[in-house]
Design a protein around this motif. Structure first.
Motif, PDB file in Angstrom:
ATOM      1  N   SER A 163      -5.294  -0.458  -4.837  1.00 44.69           N
ATOM      2  CA  SER A 163      -5.906   0.761  -5.342  1.00 44.69           C
ATOM      3  C   SER A 163      -6.359   1.605  -4.157  1.00 44.69           C
ATOM      4  CB  SER A 163      -7.114   0.424  -6.219  1.00 44.69           C
ATOM      5  OG  SER A 163      -7.898   1.573  -6.458  1.00 44.69           O
TER       6      SER A 163
ATOM      7  N   GLU B  35       0.056  12.306  -3.101  1.00 42.64           N
ATOM      8  CA  GLU B  35      -0.634  11.372  -3.989  1.00 42.64           C
ATOM      9  C   GLU B  35      -0.101  11.464  -5.414  1.00 42.64           C
ATOM     10  OE1 GLU B  35      -2.940   8.429  -5.469  1.00 42.64           O
ATOM     11  OE2 GLU B  35      -2.536   8.911  -3.368  1.00 42.64           O
TER      12      GLU B  35
ATOM     13  N   ALA C  58       2.724   9.228  -5.119  1.00 47.09           N
ATOM     14  CA  ALA C  58       2.279   7.887  -4.756  1.00 47.09           C
ATOM     15  C   ALA C  58       1.747   7.125  -5.968  1.00 47.09           C
ATOM     16  CB  ALA C  58       1.213   7.958  -3.670  1.00 47.09           C
ATOM     17  N   SER C  59       1.014   7.807  -6.855  1.00 44.12           N
ATOM     18  CA  SER C  59       0.432   7.123  -8.014  1.00 44.12           C
ATOM     19  C   SER C  59       1.527   6.614  -8.953  1.00 44.12           C
ATOM     20  CB  SER C  59      -0.515   8.063  -8.756  1.00 44.12           C
ATOM     21  OG  SER C  59       0.172   9.188  -9.266  1.00 44.12           O
TER      22      SER C  59
ATOM     23  N   ALA D 120       0.849  -1.194   0.000  1.00 45.02           N
ATOM     24  CA  ALA D 120       0.000   0.000   0.000  1.00 45.02           C
ATOM     25  C   ALA D 120       0.883   1.241   0.000  1.00 45.02           C
ATOM     26  CB  ALA D 120      -0.921   0.005   1.213  1.00 45.02           C
ATOM     27  N   VAL D 121       0.455   2.256  -0.756  1.00 45.61           N
ATOM     28  CA  VAL D 121       1.157   3.534  -0.816  1.00 45.61           C
ATOM     29  C   VAL D 121       0.153   4.624  -0.502  1.00 45.61           C
ATOM     30  CG1 VAL D 121       2.645   5.033  -2.173  1.00 45.61           C
ATOM     31  CG2 VAL D 121       2.595   2.581  -2.658  1.00 45.61           C
TER      32      VAL D 121
ATOM     33  N   GLN E 294       1.908  -5.992  -5.919  1.00 42.90           N
ATOM     34  CA  GLN E 294       0.536  -5.687  -6.282  1.00 42.90           C
ATOM     35  C   GLN E 294       0.027  -4.557  -5.391  1.00 42.90           C
ATOM     36  OE1 GLN E 294      -1.381  -6.700  -8.910  1.00 42.90           O
ATOM     37  NE2 GLN E 294      -2.566  -5.002  -8.102  1.00 42.90           N
ATOM     38  N   PRO E 295       0.234  -3.310  -5.807  1.00 41.74           N
ATOM     39  CA  PRO E 295      -0.219  -2.189  -4.976  1.00 41.74           C
ATOM     40  C   PRO E 295      -1.741  -2.132  -4.894  1.00 41.74           C
ATOM     41  CG  PRO E 295       1.415  -1.489  -6.592  1.00 41.74           C
ATOM     42  CD  PRO E 295       0.979  -2.855  -6.982  1.00 41.74           C
TER      43      PRO E 295
ATOM     44  N   ARG F 287       3.136   3.554  -7.259  1.00 44.65           N
ATOM     45  CA  ARG F 287       2.280   2.371  -7.443  1.00 44.65           C
ATOM     46  C   ARG F 287       2.483   1.759  -8.821  1.00 44.65           C
ATOM     47  NH1 ARG F 287      -1.882   5.915  -5.725  1.00 44.65           N
ATOM     48  NH2 ARG F 287      -2.094   5.894  -3.452  1.00 44.65           N
ATOM     49  N   ASN F 288       2.475   2.617  -9.852  1.00 50.46           N
ATOM     50  CA  ASN F 288       2.642   2.113 -11.212  1.00 50.46           C
ATOM     51  C   ASN F 288       3.999   1.459 -11.410  1.00 50.46           C
ATOM     52  OD1 ASN F 288       0.109   2.899 -12.108  1.00 50.46           O
ATOM     53  ND2 ASN F 288       0.805   4.890 -12.831  1.00 50.46           N
TER      54      ASN F 288
ATOM     55  N   ARG G  41       4.005  -1.923  -9.655  1.00 52.18           N
ATOM     56  CA  ARG G  41       3.152  -2.839 -10.410  1.00 52.18           C
ATOM     57  C   ARG G  41       3.859  -3.299 -11.682  1.00 52.18           C
ATOM     58  NH1 ARG G  41      -0.672   0.372 -10.895  1.00 52.18           N
ATOM     59  NH2 ARG G  41      -1.850  -0.252  -9.057  1.00 52.18           N
TER      60      ARG G  41
ATOM     61  N   SER H  76      10.795   4.768  -5.936  1.00 54.59           N
ATOM     62  CA  SER H  76      10.488   3.389  -6.329  1.00 54.59           C
ATOM     63  C   SER H  76      11.752   2.544  -6.366  1.00 54.59           C
ATOM     64  CB  SER H  76       9.816   3.375  -7.698  1.00 54.59           C
ATOM     65  OG  SER H  76       8.597   4.083  -7.694  1.00 54.59           O
TER      66      SER H  76
END
Length: 450
Positions: free
Chosen positions: A72, A52, A55-56, A39-40, A69-70, A59-60, A63, A166
């Motif tokens: 959603s 955010e 963070a997005s 989780a992020v 598997q972040p 997550r990408n 992934r 990352s």
């Protein structure tokens, strides 16, 4: 061997018709079994810019690696987002690691960005006190695996910083250096009436921030990054014949390197950046040569009547792997540069081509055909000889390895267009990177940038 037949062998899987160019768009086609839930989240801050945004991207990135598997943000309860401390309830969501981040405004376009990486299970097993059923961990407690702060950051740099974060997280959790801050080069082609406009582009590894380095109405092929990621060697037909150029990535300046009669193709940098392996047909059939860039001294490595092409260096710079039809069908061979002794490497399948080596020299990645008309990306263990097919599409080409050896970038067909694919080196995670408005081919993944 006629020149047109040699060119056909060199280019059959490369000169596919394309559409217009744009940013690439990551699409997961097959998730990786056993990917770690993570989780992020964004902490509250005094800035009108939210974490955010970073963070997005993180997550990408995670992934894309296939290993994580972040969750959603929509799948995380509001209570967790309002108070993103490490909680025992995270285990109910299957989360093993949590990343929290914050952005603090410093005035003007300057910010302090911080993040913490937590191990949820390590924290609980360490016996941290529970308060009202919630497990609370602060920086310095045993559950914090990594805590970093970056000062004096401009908003314009958030995307680059996100990729760096990352990288830090990926290396901390896997022990493998992250490659999210790297670049990719590729060829786009846009129909322009009865012509096609070819573009050599460079973007972030996730396809964002593309930059057009060169445009031409004649084909551009075979981009190859220098070991320091400052230059790209490529093939251009701008003057109606194949020529090899060097491109300075920072300035866009070009230098003509070779213009021998016939084929000038498939440039590949030596590990020390002093030489290029390339393919020339100036004396007959296409052969592998090594060019000293400074002195322009040229050394022929292979001989005979076969077509030898697509060289790639071993990590120690002493040998070259290449594709040859000297046994009747395209297979991969190895040539010692000093002795010029050649040995066959691939024996499984009727067609193996486009060799690439992992940085540790243990695995060979290639185009592999075991069924007529179907071309996959495969890897071969160079110790055991075991071959593993990594992709399940039908017309895959141009494999390029991430500098950490964890991912393979390649070209493939999706419907009536060409896209880039990503597959983990074990074949368990698959993604696509199609252009949002067209197609793309001939990818080349950069080395680490620093």
């Amino acid at each position: 061997m006629k020149l047109k037949h040699a060119l056909s062998f060199l280019c059959a899987l490369s000169l596919w018709p394309l559409l217009s160019a744009a940013e690439l768009n990551i699409e997961i086609t097959k998730g990786m079994a056993g990917a770690v839930p993570i989780a992020v989240l964004s902490e509250s801050s005094n800035s009108n810019v939210s974490f955010e945004e970073i963070a997005s991207i993180v997550r990408n990135d995670l992934r894309t690696s296939g290993r994580f598997q972040p969750l959603s943000p929509n799948d995380i309860p509001n209570a967790f987002r309002a108070n993103p401390s490490v909680s025992a309830q995270w285990q109910d969501l299957g989360v093993e690691n949590l990343i929290t981040g914050a952005i603090q405004a410093n005035g003007g376009d300057r910010y302090t960005v911080s993040f913490k990486l937590y191990d949820v299970f390590k924290t609980q097993s360490a016996g941290t006190q529970l308060s009202n059923g919630e497990l609370v961990v602060r920086a310095g407690d045993s559950g914090v695996l990594t805590s970093k702060e970056y000062q004096n950051i401009s908003a314009h740099s958030f995307r680059s910083l996100a990729h760096h974060i990352s990288d830090v997280i990926y290396e901390r959790l896997t022990g493998i250096r992250g490659a999210f801050s790297t670049k990719i080069a590729y060829i786009m082609v846009t129909p322009m009436g009865n012509k096609k406009q070819y573009r050599l582009e460079v973007s972030d590894m996730d396809g964002y921030q593309p930059r057009v380095m060169l445009e031409s109405f004649e084909p551009i092929m075979s981009p190859s990054w220098s070991p320091d990621a400052k230059s790209i060697a490529f093939v251009s037909f701008e003057r109606k014949r194949a020529e090899i150029y060097l491109l300075d990535v920072a300035t866009g300046r070009r230098q003509l390197l070779t213009k021998f009669p016939g084929i000038n193709g498939a440039p590949a940098w030596s590990p020390d950046a002093s030489k290029l392996a390339l393919v020339l047909s100036k004396d007959g059939s296409p052969k592998i040569y090594v060019l000293d860039i400074a002195s322009k001294n040229l050394q022929q490595i292979t001989t005979g009547y076969s077509i030898d092409t697509e060289p790639t260096w071993t990590p120690d710079g002493r040998s070259l792997y290449f594709t040859s039809n000297r046994g009747g069908k395209p297979q991969i061979y190895k040539a010692e540069v000093a002795s010029k002794q050649v040995s066959r490497v691939t024996f499984v399948g009727g067609y193996n081509a486009r060799p690439k080596l992992t940085a540790d020299g243990k695995y060979l990645v290639m185009i592999h055909r075991s069924t007529p008309g179907v071309f996959h990306i495969a890897s071969q263990n160079l110790v055991t000889g075991e071959v593993k097919v990594l992709t399940d599409s039908r017309l895959d080409e141009s494999p390029s390895l991430s500098p950490n050896g964890a991912m393979v970038l390649y070209g493939t067909k999706e419907g009536d267009r060409r896209v880039l694919g990503l597959v983990t080196i074990d074949g368990r995670g698959h993604l696509r990177l199609p252009a949002r408005e067209g197609s793309v081919q001939e990818p080349a993944w950069s080395p680490f940038l620093s």
